[in-house]
Design a protein around this motif. Structure first.
Motif, PDB file in Angstrom:
ATOM      1  N   UNK A   1      45.734  66.264  55.919  1.00  0.00           N
ATOM      2  CA  UNK A   1      46.221  64.941  55.298  1.00  0.00           C
ATOM      3  C   UNK A   1      46.083  63.754  54.205  1.00  0.00           C
ATOM      4  N   UNK A   2      46.190  62.730  54.067  1.00  0.00           N
ATOM      5  CA  UNK A   2      46.401  62.777  52.309  1.00  0.00           C
ATOM      6  C   UNK A   2      45.958  61.286  51.997  1.00  0.00           C
ATOM      7  N   UNK A   3      44.758  60.569  51.770  1.00  0.00           N
ATOM      8  CA  UNK A   3      44.006  59.231  52.137  1.00  0.00           C
ATOM      9  C   UNK A   3      44.893  58.240  50.818  1.00  0.00           C
ATOM     10  N   UNK A   4      45.123  57.560  51.507  1.00  0.00           N
ATOM     11  CA  UNK A   4      45.494  56.430  50.375  1.00  0.00           C
ATOM     12  C   UNK A   4      45.188  55.280  50.304  1.00  0.00           C
TER      13      UNK A   4
ATOM     14  N   UNK B   1      45.283  57.117  55.562  1.00  0.00           N
ATOM     15  CA  UNK B   1      46.101  58.298  55.127  1.00  0.00           C
ATOM     16  C   UNK B   1      47.083  58.395  55.986  1.00  0.00           C
ATOM     17  N   UNK B   2      47.821  59.345  55.017  1.00  0.00           N
ATOM     18  CA  UNK B   2      48.454  59.574  55.382  1.00  0.00           C
ATOM     19  C   UNK B   2      49.266  61.196  56.073  1.00  0.00           C
TER      20      UNK B   2
ATOM     21  N   UNK C   1      38.459  62.975  64.753  1.00  0.00           N
ATOM     22  CA  UNK C   1      39.333  61.991  65.493  1.00  0.00           C
ATOM     23  C   UNK C   1      40.038  61.858  65.142  1.00  0.00           C
ATOM     24  N   UNK C   2      40.469  60.775  63.015  1.00  0.00           N
ATOM     25  CA  UNK C   2      41.276  61.085  62.831  1.00  0.00           C
ATOM     26  C   UNK C   2      41.969  61.558  63.228  1.00  0.00           C
ATOM     27  N   UNK C   3      42.096  62.972  62.363  1.00  0.00           N
ATOM     28  CA  UNK C   3      43.371  63.868  62.556  1.00  0.00           C
ATOM     29  C   UNK C   3      44.164  64.261  63.572  1.00  0.00           C
ATOM     30  N   UNK C   4      42.994  64.021  65.162  1.00  0.00           N
ATOM     31  CA  UNK C   4      43.367  63.901  66.440  1.00  0.00           C
ATOM     32  C   UNK C   4      44.524  63.292  66.753  1.00  0.00           C
TER      33      UNK C   4
END
Length: 238
Positions: A52-55, A45-46, A76-79
């Motif tokens: 976030x924007x999953x791509x 994701x960006x 965890x991914x946002x962190x």
């Protein structure tokens, strides 16, 4: 990392990217990550404004777990995206990781995921997004596996930065190369604007309301936003 291992990684990545259109690159690299590492899924994701924007993702489950974190505004991914540092949540069933992100940990477990490894695309100075890896059993990645994951993240960062935009992108112009997942998120921004108009609130407050309603209904922000855009859900009567 031994040359033989580097060669294997390069071969797998090359195989996955062979003949790929620009919009297919993120998903193909997620598939390569699953082939190279002891994980059952991967997503990329960006960083976006507010969420976030999953791509790209290797599977529907991986895409869903990225959407869950986008809906919660936590995980965890946002962190990893916020700090520009890797986040390895090696056990979402107990201990520190489970208590740090309790709601996400519960939903991840329901989806059959027990560990998440999130690697920034970039560094603390410039982080454009994350590569997120999902595992169905608790456990740490071995040192050589961490090196492999970092290499895939590095390749992904370079690939994303090199993808064509605008007129040079042909049929992927106007950033449509961001794939179906990212294109779907246009509806989130539309829904935020609709909530702002219906409630007279700021963009941050509108996003918070979307997240709260989605969570209360057991849905993702993306799913709720699509209903709003299609006129089946409104916030002015809430």
């Amino acid at each position: 990392m031994p040359d033989r291992n580097r060669q294997r990684i390069a071969e797998v990545i090359a195989q996955e990217l062979r003949g790929a259109e620009p919009g297919d690159v993120p998903e193909r690299l997620c598939t390569a990550a699953v082939r190279l590492l002891p994980v059952i899924g991967a997503s990329v994701s960006l960083r976006g404004e507010g969420m976030p924007v999953p791509v790209g993702a290797s599977s529907e489950r991986a895409a869903h777990l990225m959407e869950v974190q986008a809906t919660l505004g936590d995980g965890p991914c946002l962190h990893a995206a916020e700090t520009g540092a890797p986040v390895f949540a090696s056990d979402l069933t107990a201990g520190r990781d489970a208590s740090r992100w309790p709601v996400f940990a519960q939903q991840a477990a329901a989806a059959g995921v027990r560990a998440v490894y999130a690697l920034p695309l970039g560094d603390r100075a410039v982080c454009v997004g994350t590569l997120d890896l999902y595992r169905d059993s608790p456990g740490e990645l071995a040192a050589d596996e961490v090196r492999t994951a970092r290499l895939v993240a590095d390749v992904l960062t370079v690939a994303l930065m090199a993808l064509p935009r605008g007129e040079e992108a042909g049929r992927y112009g106007d950033d449509v190369w961001l794939s179906r997942l990212a294109t779907g998120h246009d509806g989130v921004h539309q829904a935020i604007g609709m909530v702002m108009a219906q409630r007279g609130v700021s963009p941050d407050e509108a996003l918070a309301l979307l997240r709260a309603h989605a969570f209360a209904e057991g849905r993702t922000v993306l799913d709720l936003s699509q209903d709003m855009v299609h006129g089946t859900t409104r916030f002015d009567g809430d």
